[in-house]
Design a protein around this motif. Structure first.
Motif, PDB file in Angstrom:
ATOM      1  N   MET A   1       0.865  -1.112   0.046  1.00 36.71           N
ATOM      2  CA  MET A   1       0.100   0.008  -0.109  1.00 36.71           C
ATOM      3  C   MET A   1       0.854   1.257   0.023  1.00 36.71           C
ATOM      4  SD  MET A   1      -2.977   1.165   2.638  1.00 36.71           S
ATOM      5  CE  MET A   1      -2.118   2.032   3.939  1.00 36.71           C
ATOM      6  N   VAL A   2       0.484   2.187  -0.891  1.00 36.87           N
ATOM      7  CA  VAL A   2       1.148   3.570  -0.873  1.00 36.87           C
ATOM      8  C   VAL A   2       0.196   4.573  -0.352  1.00 36.87           C
ATOM      9  CG1 VAL A   2       2.636   5.365  -2.146  1.00 36.87           C
ATOM     10  CG2 VAL A   2       2.884   2.805  -2.499  1.00 36.87           C
ATOM     11  N   MET A   3       0.397   5.468   0.527  1.00 38.51           N
ATOM     12  CA  MET A   3      -0.650   6.397   0.710  1.00 38.51           C
ATOM     13  C   MET A   3       0.011   7.855   1.193  1.00 38.51           C
ATOM     14  SD  MET A   3      -3.399   6.531   4.050  1.00 38.51           S
ATOM     15  CE  MET A   3      -4.219   5.105   3.395  1.00 38.51           C
ATOM     16  N   ASN A   4      -0.310   8.870   0.755  1.00 38.14           N
ATOM     17  CA  ASN A   4       0.097  10.210   0.896  1.00 38.14           C
ATOM     18  C   ASN A   4      -0.881  10.950   2.020  1.00 38.14           C
ATOM     19  OD1 ASN A   4       2.498  10.234  -0.660  1.00 38.14           O
ATOM     20  ND2 ASN A   4       1.155  10.204  -2.637  1.00 38.14           N
ATOM     21  N   PHE A   5      -0.194  11.500   2.893  1.00 38.73           N
ATOM     22  CA  PHE A   5      -1.056  12.424   3.928  1.00 38.73           C
ATOM     23  C   PHE A   5      -0.732  14.183   3.537  1.00 38.73           C
ATOM     24  CE2 PHE A   5      -0.739   8.475   6.216  1.00 38.73           C
ATOM     25  CZ  PHE A   5      -2.375   8.330   6.832  1.00 38.73           C
ATOM     26  N   VAL A   6      -1.455  14.582   3.208  1.00 41.13           N
ATOM     27  CA  VAL A   6      -1.060  16.103   2.996  1.00 41.13           C
ATOM     28  C   VAL A   6      -1.826  16.997   4.021  1.00 41.13           C
ATOM     29  CG1 VAL A   6      -1.563  17.928   1.163  1.00 41.13           C
ATOM     30  CG2 VAL A   6      -1.638  15.413   0.510  1.00 41.13           C
ATOM     31  N   PHE A   7      -0.747  17.868   4.530  1.00 40.38           N
ATOM     32  CA  PHE A   7      -1.352  18.951   5.636  1.00 40.38           C
ATOM     33  C   PHE A   7      -1.484  20.098   4.981  1.00 40.38           C
ATOM     34  CE2 PHE A   7       1.674  15.757   7.508  1.00 40.38           C
ATOM     35  CZ  PHE A   7       1.041  15.700   8.791  1.00 40.38           C
ATOM     36  N   THR A   8      -2.760  20.829   5.450  1.00 47.63           N
ATOM     37  CA  THR A   8      -3.538  21.941   4.882  1.00 47.63           C
ATOM     38  C   THR A   8      -3.624  22.997   5.759  1.00 47.63           C
ATOM     39  OG1 THR A   8      -5.787  21.130   5.473  1.00 47.63           O
ATOM     40  CG2 THR A   8      -4.906  20.455   3.154  1.00 47.63           C
ATOM     41  N   GLU A   9      -3.095  22.787   6.766  1.00 49.99           N
ATOM     42  CA  GLU A   9      -3.174  23.850   7.850  1.00 49.99           C
ATOM     43  C   GLU A   9      -1.823  23.885   9.037  1.00 49.99           C
ATOM     44  OE1 GLU A   9      -6.830  24.140  10.192  1.00 49.99           O
ATOM     45  OE2 GLU A   9      -8.070  23.794   8.388  1.00 49.99           O
ATOM     46  N   GLY A  10      -1.568  25.262   9.590  1.00 50.04           N
ATOM     47  CA  GLY A  10      -0.748  25.269  10.702  1.00 50.04           C
ATOM     48  C   GLY A  10       0.751  25.224  10.187  1.00 50.04           C
ATOM     49  N   LYS A  11       1.411  24.692  11.058  1.00 48.76           N
ATOM     50  CA  LYS A  11       2.885  24.870  10.765  1.00 48.76           C
ATOM     51  C   LYS A  11       3.362  24.116   9.452  1.00 48.76           C
ATOM     52  CE  LYS A  11       7.208  23.633  13.207  1.00 48.76           C
ATOM     53  NZ  LYS A  11       7.874  22.846  14.301  1.00 48.76           N
ATOM     54  N   TYR A  12       2.676  22.736   9.294  1.00 49.72           N
ATOM     55  CA  TYR A  12       2.971  21.950   8.288  1.00 49.72           C
ATOM     56  C   TYR A  12       2.205  21.948   7.098  1.00 49.72           C
ATOM     57  CZ  TYR A  12       5.094  19.664  12.219  1.00 49.72           C
ATOM     58  OH  TYR A  12       5.905  19.610  13.549  1.00 49.72           O
ATOM     59  N   ASN A  13       1.636  23.123   6.934  1.00 48.86           N
ATOM     60  CA  ASN A  13       0.609  23.620   5.691  1.00 48.86           C
ATOM     61  C   ASN A  13       1.472  23.206   4.473  1.00 48.86           C
ATOM     62  OD1 ASN A  13      -1.554  24.034   4.094  1.00 48.86           O
ATOM     63  ND2 ASN A  13      -1.056  26.330   4.230  1.00 48.86           N
ATOM     64  N   GLY A  14       1.185  22.522   3.370  1.00 46.80           N
ATOM     65  CA  GLY A  14       1.796  22.255   2.193  1.00 46.80           C
ATOM     66  C   GLY A  14       2.697  20.938   2.261  1.00 46.80           C
ATOM     67  N   SER A  15       3.101  20.561   3.531  1.00 42.25           N
ATOM     68  CA  SER A  15       3.987  19.413   3.620  1.00 42.25           C
ATOM     69  C   SER A  15       3.270  18.265   3.620  1.00 42.25           C
ATOM     70  CB  SER A  15       4.835  19.340   4.943  1.00 42.25           C
ATOM     71  OG  SER A  15       5.452  20.595   5.043  1.00 42.25           O
ATOM     72  N   THR A  16       3.858  16.951   2.865  1.00 42.88           N
ATOM     73  CA  THR A  16       3.240  15.626   2.675  1.00 42.88           C
ATOM     74  C   THR A  16       4.317  14.707   3.316  1.00 42.88           C
ATOM     75  OG1 THR A  16       4.324  15.534   0.687  1.00 42.88           O
ATOM     76  CG2 THR A  16       2.115  16.446   0.675  1.00 42.88           C
ATOM     77  N   ILE A  17       3.481  13.573   3.659  1.00 38.68           N
ATOM     78  CA  ILE A  17       4.178  12.388   4.198  1.00 38.68           C
ATOM     79  C   ILE A  17       3.898  11.251   3.338  1.00 38.68           C
ATOM     80  CG2 ILE A  17       4.299  10.821   6.156  1.00 38.68           C
ATOM     81  CD1 ILE A  17       4.136  12.677   7.946  1.00 38.68           C
ATOM     82  N   THR A  18       4.643  10.443   2.732  1.00 39.39           N
ATOM     83  CA  THR A  18       4.387   9.194   2.333  1.00 39.39           C
ATOM     84  C   THR A  18       4.619   7.841   3.155  1.00 39.39           C
ATOM     85  OG1 THR A  18       4.750  10.211   0.112  1.00 39.39           O
ATOM     86  CG2 THR A  18       4.823   7.743   0.029  1.00 39.39           C
ATOM     87  N   ILE A  19       3.502   6.909   3.322  1.00 40.32           N
ATOM     88  CA  ILE A  19       3.822   5.773   3.668  1.00 40.32           C
ATOM     89  C   ILE A  19       3.779   4.689   2.666  1.00 40.32           C
ATOM     90  CG2 ILE A  19       2.663   6.641   5.876  1.00 40.32           C
ATOM     91  CD1 ILE A  19       0.481   5.033   5.444  1.00 40.32           C
ATOM     92  N   LEU A  20       4.375   3.620   3.067  1.00 46.81           N
ATOM     93  CA  LEU A  20       4.481   2.402   2.179  1.00 46.81           C
ATOM     94  C   LEU A  20       4.816   1.182   2.970  1.00 46.81           C
ATOM     95  CD1 LEU A  20       5.211   1.387  -0.553  1.00 46.81           C
ATOM     96  CD2 LEU A  20       7.860   1.819  -0.294  1.00 46.81           C
ATOM     97  N   GLY A  21       4.322  -0.011   2.472  1.00 50.36           N
ATOM     98  CA  GLY A  21       4.341  -1.098   3.002  1.00 50.36           C
ATOM     99  C   GLY A  21       3.218  -2.073   2.622  1.00 50.36           C
ATOM    100  N   ARG A  22       3.494  -3.253   3.308  1.00 51.43           N
ATOM    101  CA  ARG A  22       2.490  -4.432   3.012  1.00 51.43           C
ATOM    102  C   ARG A  22       1.077  -4.218   4.054  1.00 51.43           C
ATOM    103  NH1 ARG A  22       1.822  -9.598   5.541  1.00 51.43           N
ATOM    104  NH2 ARG A  22       0.728 -10.989   3.904  1.00 51.43           N
ATOM    105  N   ASN A  23      -0.259  -4.240   3.709  1.00 50.88           N
ATOM    106  CA  ASN A  23      -1.250  -3.938   4.624  1.00 50.88           C
ATOM    107  C   ASN A  23      -2.135  -5.045   4.532  1.00 50.88           C
ATOM    108  OD1 ASN A  23      -3.002  -2.652   6.262  1.00 50.88           O
ATOM    109  ND2 ASN A  23      -3.808  -1.475   4.553  1.00 50.88           N
ATOM    110  N   PRO A  24      -2.020  -6.197   5.347  1.00 52.45           N
ATOM    111  CA  PRO A  24      -2.851  -7.261   5.469  1.00 52.45           C
ATOM    112  C   PRO A  24      -4.000  -7.105   6.274  1.00 52.45           C
ATOM    113  CG  PRO A  24      -0.798  -7.725   6.902  1.00 52.45           C
ATOM    114  CD  PRO A  24      -0.583  -6.498   6.124  1.00 52.45           C
ATOM    115  N   VAL A  25      -5.058  -6.582   5.611  1.00 52.19           N
ATOM    116  CA  VAL A  25      -6.288  -5.977   6.026  1.00 52.19           C
ATOM    117  C   VAL A  25      -6.962  -6.924   7.212  1.00 52.19           C
ATOM    118  CG1 VAL A  25      -6.565  -4.427   4.215  1.00 52.19           C
ATOM    119  CG2 VAL A  25      -7.853  -6.609   4.357  1.00 52.19           C
ATOM    120  N   LEU A  26      -6.674  -8.181   7.088  1.00 53.03           N
ATOM    121  CA  LEU A  26      -7.327  -9.071   8.248  1.00 53.03           C
ATOM    122  C   LEU A  26      -6.628  -9.162   9.529  1.00 53.03           C
ATOM    123  CD1 LEU A  26      -8.938 -11.787   5.946  1.00 53.03           C
ATOM    124  CD2 LEU A  26      -9.962  -9.974   6.958  1.00 53.03           C
ATOM    125  N   HIS A  27      -5.347  -8.629   9.401  1.00 55.89           N
ATOM    126  CA  HIS A  27      -4.561  -8.478  10.722  1.00 55.89           C
ATOM    127  C   HIS A  27      -5.147  -7.212  11.492  1.00 55.89           C
ATOM    128  CE1 HIS A  27      -0.889 -10.718   9.127  1.00 55.89           C
ATOM    129  NE2 HIS A  27      -1.804 -11.468   9.101  1.00 55.89           N
TER     130      HIS A  27
END
Length: 73
Positions: A1-27
């Protein structure tokens, strides 16, 4: 799974974080990597703990909690 989190307010406005890895949804608990991204999170590292609270196999609807632990410079 790859997912981007976008910050839209405050100190981190305009910054993003990307997460990556295996996401076994039944765990119940999964762990994925923070691989960095843009703005104040450039060269960031860390991990994400994902917990599923509710998962309906018929509708595939879920309530999921993301706890993000990030080290950035």
């Amino acid at each position: 799974m790859v997912m981007n989190f976008v910050f839209t307010e405050g100190k981190y406005n305009g910054s993003t974080i990307t997460i990556l890895g295996r996401n076994p949804v039944l765990h119940h608990v999964r762990e994925l990597l923070v691989i960095g991204d843009t703005g104040l999170f450039r060269f960031a590292r860390g991990y994400v703990e994902i917990r599923t609270h509710v998962f309906d196999l018929k509708t595939l609807d879920a309530v999921v909690e993301y706890n993000v632990y990030v080290l950035h410079y």
